[in-house]
Design a protein around this motif. Structure first.
Motif, PDB file in Angstrom:
ATOM      1  N   MET A  16       0.846  -1.197   0.000  1.00 36.72           N
ATOM      2  CA  MET A  16       0.000   0.000   0.000  1.00 36.72           C
ATOM      3  C   MET A  16       0.877   1.241   0.000  1.00 36.72           C
ATOM      4  SD  MET A  16      -3.220  -0.693   2.527  1.00 36.72           S
ATOM      5  CE  MET A  16      -2.191  -1.313   3.837  1.00 36.72           C
ATOM      6  N   ARG A  17       0.371   2.266  -0.598  1.00 33.66           N
ATOM      7  CA  ARG A  17       1.113   3.516  -0.651  1.00 33.66           C
ATOM      8  C   ARG A  17       1.234   4.123   0.742  1.00 33.66           C
ATOM      9  NH1 ARG A  17      -1.629   7.980  -4.192  1.00 33.66           N
ATOM     10  NH2 ARG A  17      -3.120   7.776  -2.493  1.00 33.66           N
ATOM     11  N   ASN A  18       0.145   4.098   1.529  1.00 32.72           N
ATOM     12  CA  ASN A  18       0.143   4.666   2.872  1.00 32.72           C
ATOM     13  C   ASN A  18      -0.274   3.608   3.887  1.00 32.72           C
ATOM     14  OD1 ASN A  18       0.752   7.347   2.033  1.00 32.72           O
ATOM     15  ND2 ASN A  18      -1.332   7.517   1.270  1.00 32.72           N
ATOM     16  N   THR A  19       0.462   3.536   4.993  1.00 30.56           N
ATOM     17  CA  THR A  19       0.106   2.598   6.059  1.00 30.56           C
ATOM     18  C   THR A  19      -1.076   3.176   6.821  1.00 30.56           C
ATOM     19  OG1 THR A  19       2.450   2.046   6.241  1.00 30.56           O
ATOM     20  CG2 THR A  19       1.016   1.341   8.038  1.00 30.56           C
ATOM     21  N   PRO A  20      -2.122   2.368   7.074  1.00 32.29           N
ATOM     22  CA  PRO A  20      -3.297   2.903   7.763  1.00 32.29           C
ATOM     23  C   PRO A  20      -3.053   3.149   9.245  1.00 32.29           C
ATOM     24  CG  PRO A  20      -3.555   0.559   7.430  1.00 32.29           C
ATOM     25  CD  PRO A  20      -2.291   0.937   6.722  1.00 32.29           C
ATOM     26  N   TRP A  21      -3.845   4.031   9.808  1.00 30.98           N
ATOM     27  CA  TRP A  21      -3.832   4.289  11.252  1.00 30.98           C
ATOM     28  C   TRP A  21      -4.330   3.043  11.989  1.00 30.98           C
ATOM     29  CZ3 TRP A  21      -2.671   8.352  14.510  1.00 30.98           C
ATOM     30  CH2 TRP A  21      -3.203   8.283  15.812  1.00 30.98           C
ATOM     31  N   PRO A  22      -3.708   2.650  13.120  1.00 34.25           N
ATOM     32  CA  PRO A  22      -2.534   3.265  13.765  1.00 34.25           C
ATOM     33  C   PRO A  22      -1.263   2.452  13.534  1.00 34.25           C
ATOM     34  CG  PRO A  22      -3.722   1.919  15.345  1.00 34.25           C
ATOM     35  CD  PRO A  22      -4.372   1.679  14.011  1.00 34.25           C
ATOM     36  N   GLU A  23      -1.126   1.869  12.343  1.00 32.77           N
ATOM     37  CA  GLU A  23      -0.012   0.942  12.081  1.00 32.77           C
ATOM     38  C   GLU A  23       1.279   1.653  11.677  1.00 32.77           C
ATOM     39  OE1 GLU A  23      -1.097  -1.734  13.169  1.00 32.77           O
ATOM     40  OE2 GLU A  23      -3.215  -1.241  12.944  1.00 32.77           O
ATOM     41  N   MET A  24       1.215   2.955  11.372  1.00 34.67           N
ATOM     42  CA  MET A  24       2.418   3.666  10.923  1.00 34.67           C
ATOM     43  C   MET A  24       3.419   3.867  12.074  1.00 34.67           C
ATOM     44  SD  MET A  24      -0.374   5.760  11.387  1.00 34.67           S
ATOM     45  CE  MET A  24      -0.956   6.173   9.774  1.00 34.67           C
ATOM     46  N   GLU A  25       4.686   4.031  11.702  1.00 33.90           N
ATOM     47  CA  GLU A  25       5.722   4.241  12.712  1.00 33.90           C
ATOM     48  C   GLU A  25       5.571   5.630  13.315  1.00 33.90           C
ATOM     49  OE1 GLU A  25      10.611   4.192  13.221  1.00 33.90           O
ATOM     50  OE2 GLU A  25       9.674   3.487  11.364  1.00 33.90           O
ATOM     51  N   SER A  26       5.789   5.710  14.612  1.00 34.10           N
ATOM     52  CA  SER A  26       5.696   6.997  15.320  1.00 34.10           C
ATOM     53  C   SER A  26       6.945   7.828  15.052  1.00 34.10           C
ATOM     54  CB  SER A  26       5.551   6.761  16.826  1.00 34.10           C
ATOM     55  OG  SER A  26       5.702   7.974  17.535  1.00 34.10           O
ATOM     56  N   GLN A  27       6.727   9.122  14.791  1.00 33.94           N
ATOM     57  CA  GLN A  27       7.858  10.044  14.637  1.00 33.94           C
ATOM     58  C   GLN A  27       8.268  10.597  15.997  1.00 33.94           C
ATOM     59  OE1 GLN A  27       9.319  10.405  11.541  1.00 33.94           O
ATOM     60  NE2 GLN A  27       7.813   8.815  11.075  1.00 33.94           N
ATOM     61  N   ALA A  28       7.313  10.616  16.944  1.00 35.36           N
ATOM     62  CA  ALA A  28       7.605  11.121  18.291  1.00 35.36           C
ATOM     63  C   ALA A  28       8.397  10.096  19.102  1.00 35.36           C
ATOM     64  CB  ALA A  28       6.306  11.458  19.014  1.00 35.36           C
ATOM     65  N   ALA A  29       8.204   8.797  18.786  1.00 40.38           N
ATOM     66  CA  ALA A  29       8.927   7.724  19.483  1.00 40.38           C
ATOM     67  C   ALA A  29       9.497   6.773  18.432  1.00 40.38           C
ATOM     68  CB  ALA A  29       7.986   6.978  20.435  1.00 40.38           C
ATOM     69  N   PRO A  30      10.596   7.137  17.782  1.00 39.89           N
ATOM     70  CA  PRO A  30      11.184   6.320  16.709  1.00 39.89           C
ATOM     71  C   PRO A  30      11.408   4.864  17.138  1.00 39.89           C
ATOM     72  CG  PRO A  30      12.289   8.443  16.872  1.00 39.89           C
ATOM     73  CD  PRO A  30      11.382   8.339  18.060  1.00 39.89           C
ATOM     74  N   GLY A  31      11.122   3.949  16.212  1.00 41.17           N
ATOM     75  CA  GLY A  31      11.298   2.528  16.502  1.00 41.17           C
ATOM     76  C   GLY A  31      10.039   1.876  17.048  1.00 41.17           C
ATOM     77  N   ARG A  32       9.005   2.671  17.306  1.00 38.35           N
ATOM     78  CA  ARG A  32       7.736   2.134  17.810  1.00 38.35           C
ATOM     79  C   ARG A  32       6.615   2.612  16.897  1.00 38.35           C
ATOM     80  NH1 ARG A  32       7.661   4.009  24.020  1.00 38.35           N
ATOM     81  NH2 ARG A  32       6.003   2.444  24.231  1.00 38.35           N
TER      82      ARG A  32
END
Length: 268
Positions: free
Chosen positions: A1-17
């Motif tokens: 998929m072009r975009n990962t659906p919410w809430p499966e995307m990687e967090s930018q506030a907590a990298p690696g999660r």
């Protein structure tokens, strides 16, 4: 998929999660912290402030579904004066039990939300808020998130997200094809117009070349006639002048001859 659906995307506030991992942790730790006397030592006041920081990060009263649905005294205290039935660090009349319950409730709502076409700025804002809340309630390596508290995205939700993403791609493809056809038609019309203009110019040039020479314009003819008339007048004036001069010469000659004859007669 072009975009990962919410809430499966990687967090930018907590990298690696992922955002799901943040939500799983918030839902789990807020339940754990509601246990009787969970924080009752010297660090109790610090954890009161941290719970309020997490509550304030998730509490958005102006956004539907993200406000606090409870009055300050609900849920009711079970053991007044003992954690978590102690006053909030910043909101009079509210307990930590109340704040921890709302954190879990909002976390579950966000985790179960099917948000296929979320705007990037909205995702970034919730990611920021969840990062603040998770950091505030983080208990470090001493209390890691257990495996049975982790949730997985449902296959149905992933399939719906894939279908929605494919629909967007298909719409974009159709729009691109439509624009290409429009541009091609416009180019074709422009080329046909240019060709017609060129043919008309060639035809006009050939007609002009084959046509007989036109008479001199009236203005040029008038100028020529005026010049001829002026020349004729000048010629007449010169002739008249010459005649006049010759007549004057003849008269003078006559007078001289007459005068001479008179002198000759007197001499006799």
């Amino acid at each position: 998929m072009r975009n990962t659906p919410w809430p499966e995307m990687e967090s930018q506030a907590a990298p690696g999660r992922t955002i799901r991992e943040l939500l799983d942790y918030l839902c789990w730790i807020s339940r754990e912290m509601r246990q009787l006397g969970f924080h009752s030592g010297s660090d109790r006041d610090d954890w009161c402030r941290r719970v309020h920081r997490a509550y304030a990060a998730l509490f958005v009263p102006m956004v539907s579904g993200h406000g606090d649905p409870y009055p300050p005294d609900v849920p009711p205290a079970r053991n007044p004066g003992i954690w978590p039935d102690i006053p909030s660090a910043a909101l009079p009349g509210m307990t930590l039990r109340h704040q921890l319950t709302v954190i879990e409730m909002l976390g579950i709502q966000l985790r179960e939300k099917r948000w296929f076409h979320a705007r990037p700025q909205d995702i970034a804002e919730w990611d920021r808020r969840l990062g603040i809340a998770a950091e505030a309630l983080d208990h470090g390596e001493a209390m890691p998130l257990p495996e049975d508290a982790r949730t997985q995205a449902s296959q149905e939700a992933l399939d719906e997200a894939a279908a929605a993403d494919e629909a967007i791609k298909e719409k974009a493809r159709k729009r691109t094809l439509q624009l290409r056809r429009q541009f091609a038609a416009a180019r074709k019309a422009k080329a046909a117009k240019k060709k017609a203009a060129k043919q008309a110019a060639t035809k006009k040039s050939a007609t002009k070349k084959a046509a007989p020479k036109k008479a001199a314009p009236k203005k040029a003819a008038a100028k020529k006639a005026a010049k001829k008339a002026a020349k004729k007048t000048a010629k007449k004036a010169a002739k008249k002048k010459a005649v006049k001069k010759a007549a004057a010469k003849k008269t003078a000659k006559k007078k001289a001859a007459k005068k001479k004859a008179v002198k000759k007669k007197k001499a006799r």
